[in-house]
Design a protein around this motif. Structure first.
Motif, PDB file in Angstrom:
ATOM      1  N   LEU A 310       0.806  -1.221   0.000  1.00 45.84           N
ATOM      2  CA  LEU A 310       0.000   0.000   0.000  1.00 45.84           C
ATOM      3  C   LEU A 310       0.842   1.275   0.000  1.00 45.84           C
ATOM      4  O   LEU A 310       0.304   2.363  -0.205  1.00 45.84           O
ATOM      5  CB  LEU A 310      -0.927   0.014   1.222  1.00 45.84           C
ATOM      6  CG  LEU A 310      -1.895  -1.179   1.347  1.00 45.84           C
ATOM      7  CD1 LEU A 310      -2.621  -1.130   2.681  1.00 45.84           C
ATOM      8  CD2 LEU A 310      -2.887  -1.187   0.188  1.00 45.84           C
ATOM      9  N   SER A 311       2.144   1.148   0.212  1.00 51.37           N
ATOM     10  CA  SER A 311       2.977   2.343   0.373  1.00 51.37           C
ATOM     11  C   SER A 311       3.389   2.928  -0.973  1.00 51.37           C
ATOM     12  O   SER A 311       3.499   2.216  -1.980  1.00 51.37           O
ATOM     13  CB  SER A 311       4.224   2.016   1.187  1.00 51.37           C
ATOM     14  OG  SER A 311       5.120   1.220   0.428  1.00 51.37           O
ATOM     15  N   GLU A 312       3.650   4.215  -0.982  1.00 55.03           N
ATOM     16  CA  GLU A 312       4.088   4.906  -2.191  1.00 55.03           C
ATOM     17  C   GLU A 312       5.481   4.443  -2.609  1.00 55.03           C
ATOM     18  O   GLU A 312       5.778   4.312  -3.804  1.00 55.03           O
ATOM     19  CB  GLU A 312       4.079   6.423  -1.963  1.00 55.03           C
ATOM     20  CG  GLU A 312       4.380   7.242  -3.211  1.00 55.03           C
ATOM     21  CD  GLU A 312       3.349   7.036  -4.313  1.00 55.03           C
ATOM     22  OE1 GLU A 312       3.750   6.998  -5.506  1.00 55.03           O
ATOM     23  OE2 GLU A 312       2.152   6.899  -3.988  1.00 55.03           O
ATOM     24  N   SER A 313       6.338   4.194  -1.639  1.00 50.78           N
ATOM     25  CA  SER A 313       7.704   3.760  -1.961  1.00 50.78           C
ATOM     26  C   SER A 313       7.690   2.391  -2.636  1.00 50.78           C
ATOM     27  O   SER A 313       8.475   2.141  -3.564  1.00 50.78           O
ATOM     28  CB  SER A 313       8.568   3.723  -0.695  1.00 50.78           C
ATOM     29  OG  SER A 313       8.042   2.800   0.248  1.00 50.78           O
ATOM     30  N   TYR A 314       6.801   1.505  -2.183  1.00 44.78           N
ATOM     31  CA  TYR A 314       6.716   0.185  -2.806  1.00 44.78           C
ATOM     32  C   TYR A 314       6.234   0.327  -4.250  1.00 44.78           C
ATOM     33  O   TYR A 314       6.754  -0.334  -5.162  1.00 44.78           O
ATOM     34  CB  TYR A 314       5.768  -0.722  -2.026  1.00 44.78           C
ATOM     35  CG  TYR A 314       5.790  -2.154  -2.504  1.00 44.78           C
ATOM     36  CD1 TYR A 314       6.656  -3.070  -1.931  1.00 44.78           C
ATOM     37  CD2 TYR A 314       4.962  -2.577  -3.533  1.00 44.78           C
ATOM     38  CE1 TYR A 314       6.701  -4.385  -2.381  1.00 44.78           C
ATOM     39  CE2 TYR A 314       4.996  -3.888  -4.004  1.00 44.78           C
ATOM     40  CZ  TYR A 314       5.868  -4.785  -3.421  1.00 44.78           C
ATOM     41  OH  TYR A 314       5.914  -6.083  -3.879  1.00 44.78           O
ATOM     42  N   TRP A 315       5.252   1.181  -4.468  1.00 43.83           N
ATOM     43  CA  TRP A 315       4.741   1.411  -5.830  1.00 43.83           C
ATOM     44  C   TRP A 315       5.855   1.925  -6.738  1.00 43.83           C
ATOM     45  O   TRP A 315       6.050   1.403  -7.854  1.00 43.83           O
ATOM     46  CB  TRP A 315       3.574   2.389  -5.799  1.00 43.83           C
ATOM     47  CG  TRP A 315       3.127   2.846  -7.159  1.00 43.83           C
ATOM     48  CD1 TRP A 315       3.517   3.972  -7.815  1.00 43.83           C
ATOM     49  CD2 TRP A 315       2.223   2.167  -8.038  1.00 43.83           C
ATOM     50  NE1 TRP A 315       2.903   4.053  -9.040  1.00 43.83           N
ATOM     51  CE2 TRP A 315       2.103   2.953  -9.202  1.00 43.83           C
ATOM     52  CE3 TRP A 315       1.491   0.989  -7.955  1.00 43.83           C
ATOM     53  CZ2 TRP A 315       1.286   2.600 -10.279  1.00 43.83           C
ATOM     54  CZ3 TRP A 315       0.674   0.621  -9.026  1.00 43.83           C
ATOM     55  CH2 TRP A 315       0.586   1.430 -10.164  1.00 43.83           C
ATOM     56  N   SER A 316       6.588   2.922  -6.288  1.00 35.60           N
ATOM     57  CA  SER A 316       7.659   3.496  -7.109  1.00 35.60           C
ATOM     58  C   SER A 316       8.728   2.464  -7.431  1.00 35.60           C
ATOM     59  O   SER A 316       9.207   2.373  -8.568  1.00 35.60           O
ATOM     60  CB  SER A 316       8.297   4.690  -6.392  1.00 35.60           C
ATOM     61  OG  SER A 316       7.354   5.705  -6.179  1.00 35.60           O
ATOM     62  N   ASN A 317       9.082   1.689  -6.437  1.00 41.79           N
ATOM     63  CA  ASN A 317      10.087   0.649  -6.645  1.00 41.79           C
ATOM     64  C   ASN A 317       9.595  -0.406  -7.629  1.00 41.79           C
ATOM     65  O   ASN A 317      10.355  -0.883  -8.491  1.00 41.79           O
ATOM     66  CB  ASN A 317      10.439   0.003  -5.306  1.00 41.79           C
ATOM     67  CG  ASN A 317      11.609  -0.947  -5.406  1.00 41.79           C
ATOM     68  OD1 ASN A 317      12.607  -0.652  -6.053  1.00 41.79           O
ATOM     69  ND2 ASN A 317      11.496  -2.096  -4.763  1.00 41.79           N
ATOM     70  N   THR A 318       8.320  -0.752  -7.530  1.00 37.31           N
ATOM     71  CA  THR A 318       7.733  -1.740  -8.438  1.00 37.31           C
ATOM     72  C   THR A 318       7.730  -1.228  -9.871  1.00 37.31           C
ATOM     73  O   THR A 318       8.080  -1.952 -10.808  1.00 37.31           O
ATOM     74  CB  THR A 318       6.306  -2.082  -7.995  1.00 37.31           C
ATOM     75  OG1 THR A 318       6.346  -2.708  -6.707  1.00 37.31           O
ATOM     76  CG2 THR A 318       5.623  -3.002  -8.982  1.00 37.31           C
ATOM     77  N   VAL A 319       7.326   0.010 -10.063  1.00 40.53           N
ATOM     78  CA  VAL A 319       7.308   0.601 -11.407  1.00 40.53           C
ATOM     79  C   VAL A 319       8.703   0.592 -12.008  1.00 40.53           C
ATOM     80  O   VAL A 319       8.904   0.261 -13.185  1.00 40.53           O
ATOM     81  CB  VAL A 319       6.726   2.026 -11.363  1.00 40.53           C
ATOM     82  CG1 VAL A 319       6.969   2.764 -12.673  1.00 40.53           C
ATOM     83  CG2 VAL A 319       5.233   1.974 -11.055  1.00 40.53           C
TER      84      VAL A 319
END
Length: 807
Positions: A310-319
């Motif tokens: 759910l975190s923004e950092s996880y999303w950015s890293n995934t992208v």
């Protein structure tokens, strides 16, 4: 013309970013889709949010799926404002007006994520959707803005869970084994459990929907959620949900008020009447994550770990991980021809779809893979990642019978799984090609000694023994008919010819041509094992004697009725040439001298408004016995394989054949016809399908002429990739080196491409001139016979190769 400048009827456009597309019209004639996948999950989405999600593709369980005819997303977010105007974050469902239009709409597909922008009733909603890089998880990030004065809004993330296998039997009732619970002590979410009808704890399935949205209420029972309404307009939009989030609900402990058991589950979390000021916006995230733990006691720890989704950092890293992966995947082979539009499509969209089909198969999430389909797909994938090709090859060999034959479809669970045992005889031909491609690309002769079991025996034998048994099957007299050709039995490549040889007499000319090709290759791979060259020559002579007709092409099938089909005179009185049969006749060198010119002229009779047809005219106007569902008229004329541009067989194989025969101009023409983007060839107003998606076929049914069918679900993707690089561009690896033997069209006077061979990076430039001798230079050194020995290639830097062709 540049790809991003193509006029697509105002429905969308290709972007400048690699393999990216923007859809700008919500009400398209059909939904346009895109795919996100890794080894753990496959997410198929459309521009309107619909689709399905499958764990461990292509054979795992479905987290959600649409039923037939359904147009509503099973995983979405409802918004209901104080005016009781409800709509989803994908616009539809919309409760106000069935014909309502969004005030603004845009859907962007990028390899790393999809982005939906929607404006409606004074709300602006942006949804980003993707999958985790290394787990079976879907991440949805939503931002909503109020463009009017202060007002209230209720928000309901909802997931209609399936959470079990796709192909349920009629007696399978999932809810008998399912439960659903709400929890708020490990984040906030809903867990759906599917227990195992076979009483195996390790087969239990747990999937959770998590959110960081403030949750006031929850509903877990589908029947109560829809109430007096239905999925597209559920009662819970307007009434309170059954569960109040006013105390602690523990994931570890169940009670009757925080769970439902043996009822159809739904995961609905409601944030009630949030006050949103004018111009204000807020964001929240939702994750749908399939858990690998199957012991209930271990679930909380895995949920705690999953909250990072759910975190923004996880999303950015995934992208970032997705971007890097796809950039590397498409970098292996790159075309630089005089046609910039073709270059971009080949360099961006073909590799992307080649990756998709590694998990998508043909889009039948049944727990089985077609042997033919997998072998063809992974022959292309081996060019990019040979290890993937090897892995699939070993899986197929483990499902080979001891007599050498292969199944029509084999279980993703391996030899002990449920298989499709229909006796289609062509499967082994494609497995052999996949084996040869891997061997040529890697030179990995150690694979000969790897041990693999059999379908009908747990005993293991070497890969070499498996391949020799494969060849023995086609050589065996029991599998040959009265003309010395290979018996067709349950069918060959063309599935619709499904009863031509069930009585054991029918023969397939196409498979016979494929076997000639295989046996000639086998002579070099297995010298001394058998006189494969003599066997190939005998089979070739039988084909020429019995199947080469006076019209100048090969007949297709000899049926149990003792009739030739796809011949100079079919039983219905029509001359009917079959494209794949004759393409493999060219590939296998069945034709000699001027016969090649004559058969290629016959292909012009197959050309229609959408490209080169499989055969023409269609079958069925006058029923033909033992000609399958096409000959009986059960498969309508102009539908699927019946007299259409069935892209894989009619154009994919033809590119390969034309390249083999040196017809570069026509090969380029067919290549362009096989691809979907050219609006002079395949206008979207007629096709209705995605201009970026390689199609299975174009319909010629009355009233549906020119419509595209089944984007992404075609062997065309791999066949076109190989037809271009191995055929037109002449990139022919052979284990200990690479031969460059192109069939270039005249308009490609100066062309280059990059390729990989083992660990070597190759930059190959080809120049056609009339005032030079044909010669090949590698890093400035002239080599003979247009063959590049591995010994002269340099590792860790680009090898510059120049081929000058006298034309």
């Amino acid at each position: 013309m540049c790809l991003d400048k193509i006029n697509l009827n105002g429905w969308g456009k290709f972007e400048l970013s690699p393999a990216a597309f923007t859809v700008s019209e919500y009400y398209l004639p059909r939904s346009w889709g895109y795919i996100y996948t890794n080894d753990n999950i496959l997410l198929r989405i459309n521009h309107d949010g619909c689709g399905y999600a499958q764990v461990d593709p292509p054979g795992g369980i479905m987290l959600y799926k649409q039923e037939r005819y359904e147009k509503t997303p099973p995983f979405m977010v409802w918004f209901c404002d104080e005016e009781q105007s409800s709509f989803s974050n994908f616009f539809k469902p919309n409760t106000r007006d069935i014909a309502a239009k969004p005030d603004g709409y845009q859907c962007r597909f990028l390899p790393e994520f999809a982005e939906y922008k929607l404006e409606y009733n004074g709300w602006r909603v942006i949804t980003k959707l993707s999958i985790a890089a290394n787990s079976a998880s879907i991440i949805m990030k939503v931002k909503i803005k109020n463009k009017r004065d202060i007002r209230s809004l209720s928000i309901i993330p909802v997931w209609r869970a399936h959470n079990t296998k796709a192909d349920l039997a009629l007696w399978d009732i999932p809810e008998l084994y399912q439960s659903c619970r709400f929890f708020n002590n490990h984040g906030t979410g809903v867990m759906v459990e599917t227990r195992d009808p076979d009483a195996c704890e390790s087969n239990r399935k747990y999937t959770a929907m998590l959110t960081d949205l403030p949750v006031d209420e929850a509903e877990l029972c589908y029947e109560k959620f829809i109430g007096k309404g239905y999925w597209e307009n559920p009662e819970m939009l307007y009434n309170q949900c059954g569960l109040k989030n006013n105390r602690e609900y523990k994931l570890e402990n169940w009670s009757t008020d925080d769970a439902v058991v043996s009822k159809i589950p739904v995961a609905a979390l409601k944030s009630c009447n949030m006050i949103v000021g004018g111009g204000e916006s807020f964001e929240f995230s939702i994750a749908l994550t399939h858990l690998r733990e199957t012991k209930i006691a271990n679930l909380p720890a895995e949920i705690d770990c999953s909250l990072q989704l759910l975190s923004e950092s996880y999303w950015s890293n995934t992208v970032n991980k997705h971007q890097k992966f796809h950039a590397d995947w498409r970098s292996k082979f790159q075309l630089n021809s005089p046609d910039p539009t073709l270059n971009r499509y080949i360099n961006e969209w073909i590799p992307l779809q080649l990756y998709w089909i590694s998990k998508l198969d043909r889009g039948w999430p049944t727990g089985m893979r077609g042997t033919r389909d997998a072998a063809q797909d992974y022959s292309g994938i081996s060019y990019i990642v040979p290890e993937m090709g090897k892995s699939m090859l070993l899986k197929m060999l483990a499902c080979q019978r001891m007599d050498g034959a292969f199944l029509r479809q084999f279980s993703n669970s391996g030899p002990e799984g449920k298989h499709d045992t229909r006796d289609y005889v062509d499967s082994g031909c494609w497995v052999f090609e996949a084996f040869v491609d891997y061997l040529n690309l890697t030179g990995d002769t150690s694979i000969f000694n790897e041990q693999v079991r059999w379908l009908d025996s747990t005993n293991s034998n070497s890969v070499e023994n498996h391949i020799l048994k494969l060849l023995d099957y086609f050589v065996s007299p029991v599998n040959r008919g009265e003309h010395g050709l290979v018996k067709i039995k349950g069918g060959d490549w063309n599935d619709s010819l499904n009863n031509a040889g069930l009585e054991g007499r029918g023969e397939s000319v196409m498979v016979s041509c494929q076997v000639v090709y295989m046996l000639n290759l086998a002579q070099n791979i297995f010298p001394g094992k058998n006189n494969y060259k003599a066997l190939a020559d005998t089979l070739k002579a039988n084909i020429r004697k019995h199947a080469l007709n006076d019209a100048g092409f090969l007949n297709g099938i000899f049926t149990d009725k003792e009739q030739w089909l796809f011949s100079g005179m079919d039983p219905d009185g029509v001359e009917r040439m079959n494209s794949p049969v004759n393409s493999f006749g060219i590939i296998a060198k069945i034709f000699e001298g001027e016969e090649i010119t004559r058969v290629i002229k016959n292909y012009q009779k197959l050309k229609g408004p959408n490209g080169y047809r499989l055969f023409y005219p269609p079958l069925g106007a006058i029923p033909i016995e033992m000609a399958g569902r096409m000959g009986s008229g059960d498969l309508f004329a102009g539908n699927a394989e019946n007299g259409t541009v069935y892209n894989h067989g009619s154009q994919g194989f033809l590119i390969r054949a034309l390249s083999e025969a040196g017809y570069g101009n026509m090969a380029l023409e067919v290549l362009r016809l096989a691809l979907p983007y050219d609006q002079d060839l395949h206008p979207v107003a007629s096709c209705k399908t995605e201009p970026y998606g390689v199609l299975n076929c174009w319909s010629e049914c009355p009233g549906r002429e020119g419509e595209g069918e089944r984007a992404f679900l075609s062997g065309t993707i791999s066949t076109v990739f190989r037809g271009l690089y191995n055929g037109i561009l002449g990139f022919k690896p052979s284990g200990n080196g690479v031969r460059i033997q192109p069939a270039l069209p005249e308009e490609w006077r100066n062309i280059s491409y990059t390729a990989v061979f083992k660990s070597y990076e190759l930059h190959i430039q080809m120049v056609q001139t009339a005032d030079t001798q044909t010669r090949l230079e590698v890093n400035g050194i002239k080599v003979d016979d247009c063959f590049i020995p591995e010994a002269i290639l340099v590792d860790e830097k680009i090898n510059n190769i120049k081929l000058f062709l006298n034309k």
